[in-house]
Design an enzyme around this catalytic site. Structure first.
Site, mmCIF file in Angstrom:
data_model
loop_
_atom_site.group_PDB
_atom_site.id
_atom_site.type_symbol
_atom_site.label_atom_id
_atom_site.label_comp_id
_atom_site.label_asym_id
_atom_site.label_seq_id
_atom_site.Cartn_x
_atom_site.Cartn_y
_atom_site.Cartn_z
ATOM 1 N N ASP A 117 44.650 42.641 37.481
ATOM 2 C CA ASP A 117 43.261 42.664 37.910
ATOM 3 C C ASP A 117 42.930 41.462 38.787
ATOM 4 O O ASP A 117 42.796 40.347 38.293
ATOM 5 C CB ASP A 117 42.360 42.680 36.672
ATOM 6 C CG ASP A 117 40.908 42.875 37.036
ATOM 7 O OD1 ASP A 117 40.611 43.007 38.248
ATOM 8 O OD2 ASP A 117 40.069 42.884 36.134
ATOM 9 N N ASP B 99 40.035 44.514 45.965
ATOM 10 C CA ASP B 99 40.151 44.598 44.518
ATOM 11 C C ASP B 99 41.276 45.550 44.122
ATOM 12 O O ASP B 99 41.385 46.645 44.658
ATOM 13 C CB ASP B 99 38.810 45.082 43.949
ATOM 14 C CG ASP B 99 38.790 45.073 42.439
ATOM 15 O OD1 ASP B 99 39.384 44.159 41.845
ATOM 16 O OD2 ASP B 99 38.180 45.977 41.854
#
Ligand SMILES: *[C@@H]1O[C@H](CO)[C@@H](O)[C@H](O)[C@H]1NC(C)=O
Ligand SMILES: *[C@@H]1O[C@H](CO)[C@@H](O)[C@H](O)[C@H]1NC(C)=O
Ligand SMILES: *[C@@H]1O[C@H](CO)[C@@H](O)[C@H](O)[C@H]1NC(C)=O
Ligand SMILES: *[C@@H]1O[C@H](CO)[C@@H](O)[C@H](O)[C@H]1NC(C)=O
Ligand SMILES: *[C@@H]1O[C@H](CO)[C@@H](O)[C@H](O)[C@H]1NC(C)=O
Ligand SMILES: *[C@@H]1O[C@H](CO)[C@@H](O)[C@H](O)[C@H]1NC(C)=O
Ligand SMILES: *[C@@H]1O[C@H](CO)[C@@H](O)[C@H](O)[C@H]1NC(C)=O
Ligand SMILES: *[C@@H]1O[C@H](CO)[C@@H](O)[C@H](O)[C@H]1NC(C)=O
Ligand SMILES: *[C@@H]1O[C@H](CO)[C@@H](O)[C@H](O)[C@H]1NC(C)=O
Length: 440
Positions: A104, A308
Site C-alpha cells: 500500500d 496509488d
C-alpha cells in the site's frame, strides 16, 4: 455486502527525530500477486471498494484540519480496499513465517494479525503470527520513537506496551507495536517495527498490510530504501509481478519519462505520492486543462493527484473528469451508449457483433516536466460485460469522477499496468516506462 478491511488512520507528528539511519543496501526484490481479478462483472465491486478507500484518503486529509491547525502534522492512513490491490509475501520472525500482505503506497504501518487474538479475521491459510514462537520478537516500549510517531489520539500506553487503535466507518484494527526480523524476497532485516494487530473488525480479507508511503513507520522508510519500483501485469495475465527495492529499482529504458513527486504545500510532509497532472489528450483533442484544474485546493487539504497502488480505477475530480468525458462522447458519437450505473462506471458503450469496440480514442496524460503517458487501451477502456457466448458486450471507460465530497484525483493500479513505475524518494521523482513486466 461486507466491508473489505480494517482501517487505521494515523495522524503522525513529523517534528520527531529521525528514527532510522539508512541501512546499507544492495537492492532486493519480491513478487506481487493480484488479490482479485478484474474480469467482466467485477467492476462494480471494484468501484465500491475504491469509494471506501478514497473516503479514507480524504478522511486522513480532513482529520488533519480537525486535529490541529499545525501544518507540521502529517497524515497516514491504513486503508480499505486492500482487495483491489496486490499482495507481497513478508516473512516475519525466527523461524520465519510467511504472510501475504497488501502493498500500500498510501499507508505507512506494516501490520499483521497476531495471536492471541481478541478478534481476528478467520483466514484458514494464514493463521495469526505467534509472537511466542519467534526468538527475535520484542515489544516496543512507549518511549520508543516509533511509538511516539503514532498520534496521541490513536495510541495508548500501558504495561502491554505501545497500543494503537484505529477506527473508521465499518473497519477497525487495534494492537501493539513490536520489533521483528522481516524477510522480503531473499533479504533479511532485523529490528523492523511492525504492528501486531490483535483486534480486527468488520472483515476477513487480509492478513495485513505493508505500508510503502513516506511515513516513518513504512517499510521503505525503516529500511532506508531510497527508491522502489514495480511493474504490474495486467489482471488478465493473472501472473506474478515484480517489485524492486533500492539499487535494483533502476529504470534504464530509453523511453523512460519522469516528473517530480510534489508536496502538498499545506501538508508539507504528506506521505502520499503526489504528481502534477498538467494535461490530458483524448484522441485528437487536447483538453483545456489549466494549472488550477488538478491543483491543490486553497485550504490545501484537497485537490492534487496521487499515484496509488491500492485504488483500482482512476478517479478524476469533477471538472477534469467532465472534460475527459465530453471528449470521449464527442469522438464516439457513432457508438451505442449504455447506462454505466449497473457496472459502477459512468461512460459505457455496447459493442455490436461481439467484437472489441472500434474507434476508441487514444488517451495521453501529461505531467510536469514534459513526461507523457500514452495509456494502453486496456488500461483505460475495457470489457465489463460479455454475452452468453463470452464475447464482449459492453465496454466502459475505466476513469470515473471522484465523489463530489472528495476532491482528490487518484491514478489507480489498472492505469499503471504494463508500466514499470519508479518511486525515487531520494531524487523526489516519479518515473515510468512501458514494459513487459515478465522481463523486469
Ligand atoms: C508466498 O508464499 C507462499 C507460501 O510460502 C507461496 O505459496 C506463494 O507462491 C508466495 N507468493 C509469492 C507472490 O511469492
Ligand atoms: C507545531 O507542532 C510542533 C510539534 O508539536 C511544535 O514544535 C510547533 O511549535 C507547532 N507549531 C505551531 C505553529 O503551532
Ligand atoms: C494526549 O492528549 C490528551 C488530551 O488531548 C492529553 O490529556 C494527554 O496528556 C496527551 N497525552 C500525551 C502522552 O501527550
Ligand atoms: C492495555 O490496553 C489495552 C487496550 O486499551 C488492553 O486491551 C490491555 O489489556 C491493557 N494491558 C494491560 C496490561 O493493562
Ligand atoms: C469472508 O469474506 C468473503 C467475501 O469477501 C465472504 O464471502 C465470506 O462469507 C466471509 N467469511 C466470513 C467467515 O466472514
Ligand atoms: C542504474 O543503472 C545505470 C546503468 O546500468 C547505472 O549507471 C546507475 O548507477 C544505476 N543506478 C543506481 C541507483 O543503481
Ligand atoms: C442510469 O440508470 C440509473 C439507475 O439504474 C438511473 O438512476 C440513471 O438516471 C441512469 N442514467 C442515465 C444517464 O440514464
Ligand atoms: C465509429 O467511427 C470510427 C471512426 O470515427 C470508426 O473507426 C468506427 O468503426 C465506427 N464505429 C461504428 C460502430 O460504426
Ligand atoms: C504544476 O505544473 C504547472 C506547470 O509546470 C505549474 O504551473 C504548477 O505550479 C504546478 N503545480 C504544483 C502544485 O506544483
Amino acid at each position: 455486502m461486507v466491508s473489505r478491511a480494517a482501517i487505521l488512520a494515523l495522524l503522525v507528528l513529523v517534528l520527531i527525530p529521525p528514527i532510522t539511519a539508512a541501512r546499507d543496501h544492495h537492492g532486493f526484490r519480491a513478487t506481487l500477486t493480484p488479490i482479485q481479478q478484474l474480469s467482466p462483472g467485477k467492476h462494480s465491486d471494484a468501484v465500491r471498494r475504491d469509494s471506501h478507500r478514497i473516503a479514507l484518503l480524504s478522511y486522513a486529509a480532513t482529520a488533519v484540519s480537525k486535529a490541529t491547525t499545525n501544518s507540521s502534522v502529517n497524515v497516514q492512513a491504513l486503508l480499505e480496499n486492500i482487495q483491489g490491490g496486490y499482495n507481497m509475501n513478508l516473512s516475519i520472525g525466527t523461524p520465519p513465517r510467511t504472510f501475504p500482505v497488501t502493498v500500500d503506497t498510501g499507508s505507512s504501518l506494516i501490520w499483521t494479525q497476531c495471536a492471541p487474538c481478541t478478534k481476528c479475521f478467520d483466514l484458514p491459510d494464514t493463521p495469526p503470527f505467534q509472537p511466542a514462537s519467534s526468538s527475535t520478537f520484542s515489544k516496543l516500549p512507549c518511549t520508543s520513537n516509533f511509538c511516539q510517531v503514532i498520534p496521541n489520539s490513536s495510541r495508548s500506553c500501558n504495561a502491554t506496551g505501545c497500543m494503537y487503535h484505529g477506527t473508521y466507518g465499518v473497519g477497525y484494527t487495534a494492537g501493539y507495536l513490536a520489533m521483528e526480523t522481516i524477510n522480503v524476497g531473499e533479504s533479511s532485516f532485523p529490528n523492523v517495527a511492525f504492528g501486531c494487530s490483535t483486534e480486527n473488525g468488520a472483515d476477513n480479507s487480509s492478513s495485513g498490510i505493508v505500508g510503502l508511503n513516506r511515513g516513518p513507520l513504512s517499510l521503505v522508510s525503516q529500511l532506508g530504501v531510497g527508491r522502489f519500483s514495480y511493474c504490474l501485469r495486467s489482471y488478465t495475465d493473472a501472473g506474478e509481478s515484480p517489485i524492486l527495492f533500492g539499487s535494483l529499482a533502476n529504470l534504464t529504458d530509453a523511453k523512460v519519462q519522469s516528473t517530480p513527486l510534489i508536496k502538498n504545500p499545506a501538508l508539507t510532509r504528506s506521505s502520499f505520492y503526489y504528481v502534477n497532472l498538467t494535461g490530458i489528450t483524448v484522441g485528437s483533442t487536447d483538453l483545456p486543462i489549466t494549472r488550477t484544474t488538478f491543483a491543490f485546493t486553497e485550504t490545501g487539504l484537497g485537490g492534487g493527484t496521487i499515484v496509488d497502488s491500492g485504488t483500482t480505477l482512476t478517479h478524476l475530480i469533477k471538472e477534469g473528469y467532465a472534460m475527459v468525458r465530453q471528449a470521449f462522447v464527442s469522438q464516439m458519437g457513432n457508438l451505442t451508449a449504455v447506462n454505466g450505473t449497473q457496472f459502477g462506471l459512468d461512460l459505457c458503450f455496447g459493442t455490436s457483433g461481439g467484437g472489441e469496440l472500434q474507434g476508441v480514442p487514444a488517451l495521453v496524460l501529461r505531467f510536469e516536466g514534459g513526461a507523457e503517458y500514452a495509456v494502453p487501451r486496456r488500461s483505460y477502456f475495457d470489457v465489463v460485460a460479455v454475452d452468453s457466448r463470452g464475447r464482449p458486450a459492453v465496454e466502459c471507460l475505466l476513469v470515473i469522477p471522484a465523489r463530489e465530497d472528495l476532491s482528490i484525483s487518484i491514478i489507480g493500479n489498472v492505469l499503471q499496468m504494463d508500466l514499470h513505475v519508479l518511486y525515487d524518494l531520494d531524487g523526489e521523482m516519479f518515473s515510468f516506462a512501458p514494459a513487459d513486466c515478465t522481463k523486469v
